[in-house]
Design a protein around this motif. Structure first.
Motif, PDB file in Angstrom:
ATOM      1  N   ALA A  27       0.837  -1.207   0.000  1.00  0.00           N
ATOM      2  CA  ALA A  27       0.000   0.000   0.000  1.00  0.00           C
ATOM      3  C   ALA A  27       0.867   1.250   0.000  1.00  0.00           C
ATOM      4  CB  ALA A  27      -0.934  -0.005   1.208  1.00  0.00           C
ATOM      5  N   ASP A  28       1.956   1.234   0.759  1.00  0.00           N
ATOM      6  CA  ASP A  28       2.876   2.380   0.777  1.00  0.00           C
ATOM      7  C   ASP A  28       3.472   2.607  -0.604  1.00  0.00           C
ATOM      8  OD1 ASP A  28       2.368   2.822   3.451  1.00  0.00           O
ATOM      9  OD2 ASP A  28       4.202   1.826   4.154  1.00  0.00           O
ATOM     10  N   SER A  29       3.868   1.523  -1.268  1.00  0.00           N
ATOM     11  CA  SER A  29       4.433   1.638  -2.618  1.00  0.00           C
ATOM     12  C   SER A  29       3.400   2.188  -3.600  1.00  0.00           C
ATOM     13  CB  SER A  29       4.922   0.276  -3.112  1.00  0.00           C
ATOM     14  OG  SER A  29       6.015  -0.150  -2.352  1.00  0.00           O
ATOM     15  N   MET A  30       2.173   1.709  -3.488  1.00  0.00           N
ATOM     16  CA  MET A  30       1.124   2.191  -4.383  1.00  0.00           C
ATOM     17  C   MET A  30       0.871   3.685  -4.163  1.00  0.00           C
ATOM     18  SD  MET A  30      -0.068  -0.266  -6.249  1.00  0.00           S
ATOM     19  CE  MET A  30      -0.180  -2.028  -6.306  1.00  0.00           C
ATOM     20  N   ARG A  31       0.863   4.115  -2.897  1.00  0.00           N
ATOM     21  CA  ARG A  31       0.670   5.546  -2.611  1.00  0.00           C
ATOM     22  C   ARG A  31       1.795   6.367  -3.223  1.00  0.00           C
ATOM     23  NH1 ARG A  31      -1.758   3.857   2.061  1.00  0.00           N
ATOM     24  NH2 ARG A  31       0.151   3.588   3.240  1.00  0.00           N
ATOM     25  N   LEU A  32       3.012   5.853  -3.138  1.00  0.00           N
ATOM     26  CA  LEU A  32       4.161   6.562  -3.686  1.00  0.00           C
ATOM     27  C   LEU A  32       4.033   6.699  -5.199  1.00  0.00           C
ATOM     28  CD1 LEU A  32       6.957   7.756  -2.920  1.00  0.00           C
ATOM     29  CD2 LEU A  32       7.906   5.543  -3.485  1.00  0.00           C
ATOM     30  N   LEU A  33       3.485   5.700  -5.846  1.00  0.00           N
ATOM     31  CA  LEU A  33       3.350   5.722  -7.301  1.00  0.00           C
ATOM     32  C   LEU A  33       2.083   6.426  -7.775  1.00  0.00           C
ATOM     33  CD1 LEU A  33       4.541   2.112  -8.152  1.00  0.00           C
ATOM     34  CD2 LEU A  33       5.829   4.246  -8.347  1.00  0.00           C
ATOM     35  N   ALA A  34       1.228   6.835  -6.850  1.00  0.00           N
ATOM     36  CA  ALA A  34      -0.039   7.467  -7.212  1.00  0.00           C
ATOM     37  C   ALA A  34       0.131   8.960  -7.468  1.00  0.00           C
ATOM     38  CB  ALA A  34      -1.070   7.219  -6.118  1.00  0.00           C
ATOM     39  N   ASP A  35       1.111   9.292  -8.292  1.00  0.00           N
ATOM     40  CA  ASP A  35       1.387  10.684  -8.635  1.00  0.00           C
ATOM     41  C   ASP A  35       1.817  10.709 -10.100  1.00  0.00           C
ATOM     42  OD1 ASP A  35       3.530  12.913  -9.038  1.00  0.00           O
ATOM     43  OD2 ASP A  35       2.382  13.540  -7.282  1.00  0.00           O
ATOM     44  N   PRO A  36       1.144  11.484 -10.942  1.00  0.00           N
ATOM     45  CA  PRO A  36       1.472  11.489 -12.372  1.00  0.00           C
ATOM     46  C   PRO A  36       2.932  11.842 -12.669  1.00  0.00           C
ATOM     47  CG  PRO A  36      -0.602  12.614 -11.998  1.00  0.00           C
ATOM     48  CD  PRO A  36      -0.021  12.325 -10.643  1.00  0.00           C
ATOM     49  N   THR A  37       3.488  12.794 -11.939  1.00  0.00           N
ATOM     50  CA  THR A  37       4.880  13.185 -12.194  1.00  0.00           C
ATOM     51  C   THR A  37       5.826  12.041 -11.859  1.00  0.00           C
ATOM     52  OG1 THR A  37       4.360  15.501 -11.787  1.00  0.00           O
ATOM     53  CG2 THR A  37       6.680  14.883 -11.673  1.00  0.00           C
ATOM     54  N   ARG A  38       5.566  11.333 -10.758  1.00  0.00           N
ATOM     55  CA  ARG A  38       6.439  10.208 -10.392  1.00  0.00           C
ATOM     56  C   ARG A  38       6.334   9.072 -11.403  1.00  0.00           C
ATOM     57  NH1 ARG A  38       4.744  10.471  -4.321  1.00  0.00           N
ATOM     58  NH2 ARG A  38       5.819  12.394  -3.784  1.00  0.00           N
ATOM     59  N   ILE A  39       5.139   8.853 -11.932  1.00  0.00           N
ATOM     60  CA  ILE A  39       4.990   7.817 -12.958  1.00  0.00           C
ATOM     61  C   ILE A  39       5.810   8.194 -14.186  1.00  0.00           C
ATOM     62  CG2 ILE A  39       3.359   6.795 -14.600  1.00  0.00           C
ATOM     63  CD1 ILE A  39       1.309   6.775 -12.305  1.00  0.00           C
ATOM     64  N   LYS A  40       5.740   9.453 -14.595  1.00  0.00           N
ATOM     65  CA  LYS A  40       6.530   9.902 -15.754  1.00  0.00           C
ATOM     66  C   LYS A  40       8.027   9.779 -15.477  1.00  0.00           C
ATOM     67  CE  LYS A  40       3.203  13.392 -17.279  1.00  0.00           C
ATOM     68  NZ  LYS A  40       3.037  14.853 -17.437  1.00  0.00           N
ATOM     69  N   ILE A  41       8.452  10.180 -14.293  1.00  0.00           N
ATOM     70  CA  ILE A  41       9.869  10.095 -13.931  1.00  0.00           C
ATOM     71  C   ILE A  41      10.332   8.649 -13.986  1.00  0.00           C
ATOM     72  CG2 ILE A  41      11.498  10.300 -11.997  1.00  0.00           C
ATOM     73  CD1 ILE A  41       9.964  12.887 -11.202  1.00  0.00           C
ATOM     74  N   LEU A  42       9.591   7.760 -13.353  1.00  0.00           N
ATOM     75  CA  LEU A  42       9.989   6.349 -13.348  1.00  0.00           C
ATOM     76  C   LEU A  42       9.998   5.769 -14.758  1.00  0.00           C
ATOM     77  CD1 LEU A  42       8.259   4.950 -10.156  1.00  0.00           C
ATOM     78  CD2 LEU A  42      10.710   4.960 -10.664  1.00  0.00           C
ATOM     79  N   TRP A  43       8.996   6.120 -15.552  1.00  0.00           N
ATOM     80  CA  TRP A  43       8.951   5.587 -16.922  1.00  0.00           C
ATOM     81  C   TRP A  43      10.187   6.038 -17.705  1.00  0.00           C
ATOM     82  CZ3 TRP A  43       6.452   1.693 -18.761  1.00  0.00           C
ATOM     83  CH2 TRP A  43       6.455   1.479 -20.132  1.00  0.00           C
ATOM     84  N   ALA A  44      10.535   7.312 -17.567  1.00  0.00           N
ATOM     85  CA  ALA A  44      11.726   7.822 -18.259  1.00  0.00           C
ATOM     86  C   ALA A  44      12.982   7.113 -17.768  1.00  0.00           C
ATOM     87  CB  ALA A  44      11.851   9.328 -18.051  1.00  0.00           C
ATOM     88  N   LEU A  45      13.087   6.910 -16.458  1.00  0.00           N
ATOM     89  CA  LEU A  45      14.279   6.265 -15.907  1.00  0.00           C
ATOM     90  C   LEU A  45      14.373   4.790 -16.260  1.00  0.00           C
ATOM     91  CD1 LEU A  45      14.477   7.947 -12.393  1.00  0.00           C
ATOM     92  CD2 LEU A  45      15.909   8.380 -14.392  1.00  0.00           C
ATOM     93  N   LEU A  46      13.245   4.161 -16.485  1.00  0.00           N
ATOM     94  CA  LEU A  46      13.268   2.760 -16.907  1.00  0.00           C
ATOM     95  C   LEU A  46      13.832   2.618 -18.325  1.00  0.00           C
ATOM     96  CD1 LEU A  46       9.887   1.577 -15.400  1.00  0.00           C
ATOM     97  CD2 LEU A  46      12.169   0.751 -14.750  1.00  0.00           C
ATOM     98  N   GLN A  47      13.866   3.731 -19.066  1.00  0.00           N
ATOM     99  CA  GLN A  47      14.426   3.706 -20.415  1.00  0.00           C
ATOM    100  C   GLN A  47      15.938   3.900 -20.396  1.00  0.00           C
ATOM    101  OE1 GLN A  47      11.835   2.747 -22.284  1.00  0.00           O
ATOM    102  NE2 GLN A  47      10.690   3.210 -20.434  1.00  0.00           N
ATOM    103  N   GLY A  48      16.469   4.417 -19.282  1.00  0.00           N
ATOM    104  CA  GLY A  48      17.910   4.612 -19.181  1.00  0.00           C
ATOM    105  C   GLY A  48      18.272   5.733 -18.216  1.00  0.00           C
ATOM    106  N   GLU A 103       1.410  -2.273 -16.834  1.00  0.00           N
ATOM    107  CA  GLU A 103       0.042  -2.754 -16.604  1.00  0.00           C
ATOM    108  C   GLU A 103      -0.904  -1.591 -16.322  1.00  0.00           C
ATOM    109  OE1 GLU A 103      -3.061  -5.371 -16.421  1.00  0.00           O
ATOM    110  OE2 GLU A 103      -1.006  -5.828 -17.014  1.00  0.00           O
ATOM    111  N   ALA A 104      -0.490  -0.672 -15.448  1.00  0.00           N
ATOM    112  CA  ALA A 104      -1.343   0.470 -15.101  1.00  0.00           C
ATOM    113  C   ALA A 104      -1.598   1.352 -16.314  1.00  0.00           C
ATOM    114  CB  ALA A 104      -0.701   1.283 -13.978  1.00  0.00           C
ATOM    115  N   LEU A 105      -0.557   1.628 -17.096  1.00  0.00           N
ATOM    116  CA  LEU A 105      -0.727   2.466 -18.285  1.00  0.00           C
ATOM    117  C   LEU A 105      -1.567   1.759 -19.343  1.00  0.00           C
ATOM    118  CD1 LEU A 105       2.887   3.921 -18.439  1.00  0.00           C
ATOM    119  CD2 LEU A 105       0.791   5.181 -17.909  1.00  0.00           C
ATOM    120  N   GLY A 106      -1.402   0.441 -19.464  1.00  0.00           N
ATOM    121  CA  GLY A 106      -2.219  -0.333 -20.400  1.00  0.00           C
ATOM    122  C   GLY A 106      -3.684  -0.321 -20.014  1.00  0.00           C
ATOM    123  N   GLN A 107      -3.957  -0.467 -18.712  1.00  0.00           N
ATOM    124  CA  GLN A 107      -5.335  -0.403 -18.225  1.00  0.00           C
ATOM    125  C   GLN A 107      -5.957   0.959 -18.488  1.00  0.00           C
ATOM    126  OE1 GLN A 107      -7.492  -2.606 -16.871  1.00  0.00           O
ATOM    127  NE2 GLN A 107      -6.032  -4.248 -17.235  1.00  0.00           N
TER     128      GLN A 107
END
Length: 113
Positions: A27-48, A103-107
């Motif tokens: 639940a703590d992890s989900m709360r941390l990821l429940a922010d559009p800017t953090r999702i964008k940051i993580l997605w960008a960082l997963l690319q390199g 998965e979240a972005l696909g949904q």
């Protein structure tokens, strides 16, 4: 008088609720990821590997805001930083985070169709 309430789950072999500590961490992890800017940051960082300035440009936020998000993500163990001179380059190399975000972005994409 009332006896023990029987649930439908009693008939499922090997059924068990996850430990409370694991549920709270998830639940703590989900709360941390429940922010559009953090999702964008993580997605960008997963690319390199990327710098704060580049991330700020990619996500459309001020570098100071991105730095604050990165600090929270770093404390949660989701990103790592590598210092090179006065610059810090960040990465996120988690197959679990990649799968969760995909998965979240696909949904989300399926709901808009």
């Amino acid at each position: 008088m009332f006896g023990r309430l029987r649930t439908v789950h009693e008939g499922i072999p090997d059924f068990a609720m996850p430990p409370e500590q694991d549920v709270r961490r998830a639940a703590d992890s989900m709360r941390l990821l429940a922010d559009p800017t953090r999702i964008k940051i993580l997605w960008a960082l997963l690319q390199g590997e990327t710098s704060v300035a580049c991330l700020a440009d990619l996500v459309g936020a001020a570098p100071t805001a991105v730095s604050q998000h990165l600090a929270k993500l770093r404390l949660a163990g989701l990103v790592e930083g590598r210092r090179e001179g006065t610059y810090v380059y960040y990465t996120a190399e988690s197959a679990h985070v990649r799968a969760l975000l995909s998965e979240a972005l696909g949904q989300a994409a399926n709901r808009t169709r």
